[in-house]
Design a protein around this motif. Sequence first.
Motif, PDB file in Angstrom:
ATOM      1  N   TYR A 209      -4.272  10.840  -7.911  1.00  0.00           N
ATOM      2  CA  TYR A 209      -3.475  11.576  -8.481  1.00  0.00           C
ATOM      3  C   TYR A 209      -3.911  13.281  -9.268  1.00  0.00           C
ATOM      4  CZ  TYR A 209       0.953  12.102 -10.438  1.00  0.00           C
ATOM      5  OH  TYR A 209       2.331  12.533 -10.451  1.00  0.00           O
ATOM      6  N   SER A 210      -3.440  13.757  -9.205  1.00  0.00           N
ATOM      7  CA  SER A 210      -3.653  15.445  -9.502  1.00  0.00           C
ATOM      8  C   SER A 210      -2.586  16.518 -10.340  1.00  0.00           C
ATOM      9  CB  SER A 210      -4.974  16.020  -9.542  1.00  0.00           C
ATOM     10  OG  SER A 210      -5.125  16.946 -10.364  1.00  0.00           O
ATOM     11  N   ALA A 325      -2.919   6.221   2.073  1.00  0.00           N
ATOM     12  CA  ALA A 325      -3.605   4.909   1.133  1.00  0.00           C
ATOM     13  C   ALA A 325      -3.866   5.572  -0.382  1.00  0.00           C
ATOM     14  CB  ALA A 325      -4.870   3.396   1.409  1.00  0.00           C
ATOM     15  N   VAL A 326      -3.050   5.199  -1.282  1.00  0.00           N
ATOM     16  CA  VAL A 326      -3.433   5.452  -2.741  1.00  0.00           C
ATOM     17  C   VAL A 326      -5.050   4.807  -3.185  1.00  0.00           C
ATOM     18  CG1 VAL A 326      -1.314   5.543  -3.798  1.00  0.00           C
ATOM     19  CG2 VAL A 326      -2.427   3.448  -4.293  1.00  0.00           C
ATOM     20  N   GLU A 327      -5.567   5.201  -4.617  1.00  0.00           N
ATOM     21  CA  GLU A 327      -6.709   4.647  -4.948  1.00  0.00           C
ATOM     22  C   GLU A 327      -6.480   4.273  -6.425  1.00  0.00           C
ATOM     23  OE1 GLU A 327     -11.077   6.070  -4.943  1.00  0.00           O
ATOM     24  OE2 GLU A 327     -10.437   6.709  -3.813  1.00  0.00           O
ATOM     25  N   GLY A 328      -6.349   3.416  -6.029  1.00  0.00           N
ATOM     26  CA  GLY A 328      -5.831   2.583  -7.796  1.00  0.00           C
ATOM     27  C   GLY A 328      -4.669   2.959  -8.515  1.00  0.00           C
ATOM     28  N   ALA A 329      -4.072   2.490  -9.694  1.00  0.00           N
ATOM     29  CA  ALA A 329      -3.325   1.998 -10.578  1.00  0.00           C
ATOM     30  C   ALA A 329      -2.352   3.650 -10.265  1.00  0.00           C
ATOM     31  CB  ALA A 329      -2.620   1.316 -10.881  1.00  0.00           C
ATOM     32  N   ASP A 330      -3.247   5.430 -10.020  1.00  0.00           N
ATOM     33  CA  ASP A 330      -3.307   5.867 -11.064  1.00  0.00           C
ATOM     34  C   ASP A 330      -1.810   6.319 -10.214  1.00  0.00           C
ATOM     35  OD1 ASP A 330      -3.658   8.092 -13.141  1.00  0.00           O
ATOM     36  OD2 ASP A 330      -4.882   8.832 -11.187  1.00  0.00           O
ATOM     37  N   HIS A 332       1.753   6.362 -11.783  1.00  0.00           N
ATOM     38  CA  HIS A 332       3.472   5.317 -12.176  1.00  0.00           C
ATOM     39  C   HIS A 332       3.299   4.707 -10.906  1.00  0.00           C
ATOM     40  CE1 HIS A 332       6.215   5.931 -15.547  1.00  0.00           C
ATOM     41  NE2 HIS A 332       7.039   5.540 -14.419  1.00  0.00           N
ATOM     42  N   GLY A 333       2.689   3.483 -10.312  1.00  0.00           N
ATOM     43  CA  GLY A 333       2.434   2.895  -9.376  1.00  0.00           C
ATOM     44  C   GLY A 333       1.879   1.825  -9.478  1.00  0.00           C
ATOM     45  N   GLY A 334       1.556   1.572  -8.457  1.00  0.00           N
ATOM     46  CA  GLY A 334       0.639  -0.179  -8.272  1.00  0.00           C
ATOM     47  C   GLY A 334      -0.506   0.689  -6.789  1.00  0.00           C
ATOM     48  N   ALA A 335      -1.270  -0.730  -6.774  1.00  0.00           N
ATOM     49  CA  ALA A 335      -2.700   0.167  -6.208  1.00  0.00           C
ATOM     50  C   ALA A 335      -1.836   0.062  -4.887  1.00  0.00           C
ATOM     51  CB  ALA A 335      -4.268  -0.889  -7.058  1.00  0.00           C
ATOM     52  N   GLU A 336      -1.667  -0.800  -4.363  1.00  0.00           N
ATOM     53  CA  GLU A 336      -1.262  -0.873  -2.673  1.00  0.00           C
ATOM     54  C   GLU A 336       0.036  -0.211  -2.862  1.00  0.00           C
ATOM     55  OE1 GLU A 336      -1.480  -4.813  -1.535  1.00  0.00           O
ATOM     56  OE2 GLU A 336      -1.120  -5.583  -3.618  1.00  0.00           O
ATOM     57  N   ASP A 337      -0.042   1.170  -3.201  1.00  0.00           N
ATOM     58  CA  ASP A 337       1.429   1.871  -2.531  1.00  0.00           C
ATOM     59  C   ASP A 337       0.654   2.734  -2.215  1.00  0.00           C
ATOM     60  OD1 ASP A 337       2.800   0.792  -4.270  1.00  0.00           O
ATOM     61  OD2 ASP A 337       2.708   2.304  -6.167  1.00  0.00           O
ATOM     62  N   ARG A 338       1.503   3.706  -1.058  1.00  0.00           N
ATOM     63  CA  ARG A 338       0.966   4.315   0.199  1.00  0.00           C
ATOM     64  C   ARG A 338       1.521   5.617  -0.107  1.00  0.00           C
ATOM     65  NH1 ARG A 338      -1.975   2.872   4.218  1.00  0.00           N
ATOM     66  NH2 ARG A 338      -2.011   4.736   5.329  1.00  0.00           N
ATOM     67  N   TYR A 339       1.073   6.910  -0.104  1.00  0.00           N
ATOM     68  CA  TYR A 339       1.238   8.313  -0.900  1.00  0.00           C
ATOM     69  C   TYR A 339       1.977   9.845   0.341  1.00  0.00           C
ATOM     70  CZ  TYR A 339       2.311  11.489  -4.633  1.00  0.00           C
ATOM     71  OH  TYR A 339       3.427  12.158  -5.575  1.00  0.00           O
ATOM     72  N   ARG A 344       6.492   9.110  -2.908  1.00  0.00           N
ATOM     73  CA  ARG A 344       5.516   7.643  -2.641  1.00  0.00           C
ATOM     74  C   ARG A 344       6.377   6.835  -2.351  1.00  0.00           C
ATOM     75  NH1 ARG A 344       1.276   6.715  -7.542  1.00  0.00           N
ATOM     76  NH2 ARG A 344       0.733   4.325  -7.042  1.00  0.00           N
ATOM     77  N   LYS A 345       5.650   5.054  -1.852  1.00  0.00           N
ATOM     78  CA  LYS A 345       5.768   4.397  -1.118  1.00  0.00           C
ATOM     79  C   LYS A 345       5.082   3.289  -1.850  1.00  0.00           C
ATOM     80  CE  LYS A 345       6.679   1.499   4.085  1.00  0.00           C
ATOM     81  NZ  LYS A 345       6.241   1.623   4.604  1.00  0.00           N
ATOM     82  N   PHE A 346       6.284   2.584  -2.480  1.00  0.00           N
ATOM     83  CA  PHE A 346       5.959   1.416  -3.536  1.00  0.00           C
ATOM     84  C   PHE A 346       5.729  -0.217  -3.338  1.00  0.00           C
ATOM     85  CE2 PHE A 346       7.943   4.668  -6.352  1.00  0.00           C
ATOM     86  CZ  PHE A 346       7.310   4.973  -7.399  1.00  0.00           C
TER      87      PHE A 346
END
Length: 401
Positions: A209-210, A325-330, A332-339, A344-346
């Motif tokens: 996330y940046s 797939a996201v990497e880590g919980a960066d 404002h979400g969780g580590a198993e979310d998708r973007y 974001r898919k929480f």
Amino acid sequence: MVNSHQRALTVLASVGVLSAATTGWASADAPEPGPHAAVRTAGSQAWSHARTQAALEAIVRQGTPGAIAEVRSGGRSWTGTAGVADFSGRPRTSDERFRIASMTKPFTATVLLKLEAAGRLSLDDSVERWLPGVVRGPGYRPTKITIRQLLNHTSGIFNYNDDEGFRARYAGDAFDKNRYDRVPPRELVDIALAHPPVFQPGTPGRWKYSDTNYILAGMVIEKAGDGSYRDQVEEQIIKPLGLSGTSVPGTSPSLPRPHAIHYSTLFEDGPNAEIRDVTELSPTVAFSAGEIISTTADVNMFLSRLLRGKVLPPAQQRAMFRTVAVEGADGHGGAEDRYGLGIRKFKLTPGCWVWGHGGMIPGSASRTAATSDGRHVLTMNRNGDWGEQALEDAVLKTEFC
């Protein structure tokens, strides 16, 4: 010594609003549900929202001054408030304007996707094509970074908000010295590019996330479209959807009324961090990554219409909701979310997913979420930037799971 969070609790209790709340149902402007929409009977959680209200009150009990939320479901809306808008005891109200911070990102991505639909650019264009000479720094390959990678955070570009020197400008007493400074987008990008990339663009399995990605996205909008970033958000989204409580402040540090006071500990940790009024600040420090001001009702309308396919053409709709797939919980979400692209898919609980985004800027923390069909949507805000994200998560879990 009494710490700042205890002081906040003491003030709330002394004015008699620690758990004071208002709730209510009203007819919403959202279209009626289609034939395949789920319908809940009166008296269910969808209608009473007692547990969602209790989750808001739990946020206030932890020390956040106040929290508000609006839910739209089945053509009706529910609003809940808890706590205060300021330490004089004024209650929070559902029509308040607040800084939505990174919930700006779906707006920015939508404008770029509309520009693609109009044939003005392609998501696979390189950043170098639109911003020649801008992305320069050790390890960066601007001809390999695409607009799509900016929007789904797979570019590898360093986040300027992680730069210690930049954060120091707005920490503690330094905030008052710098709060009104106008910071050009190019300066924010250059702060990021002084750091090496986190990874090379498009590296399989990598995601970071940046906010820098979305500063660059806003700069591309101004090159490819007609007018400023503010003009294009207004013309492409705000006006067509009738979002009367939404604005792009540009360089104005003011927050339109009505609004709550935005309180912050300004990156100071520990039990004695001072709580400060940060309501006024230059939005240029966030630009197209986080400058928009809105209301719970407007954000709900935007997200609902977006998910229902009422904002983007089909090809761009598919592109926006194609996730990595996201990497880590960066972010404002969780580590198993998708973007996806600005959305974001929480994963709230096993089997319970919602689409949306979170946002945090000094003094304001927000979340928006909706079911995949866009017919059940919630937006919330708290006017304090400390406290556990888990309590925000609890609001969403209670409402959707």
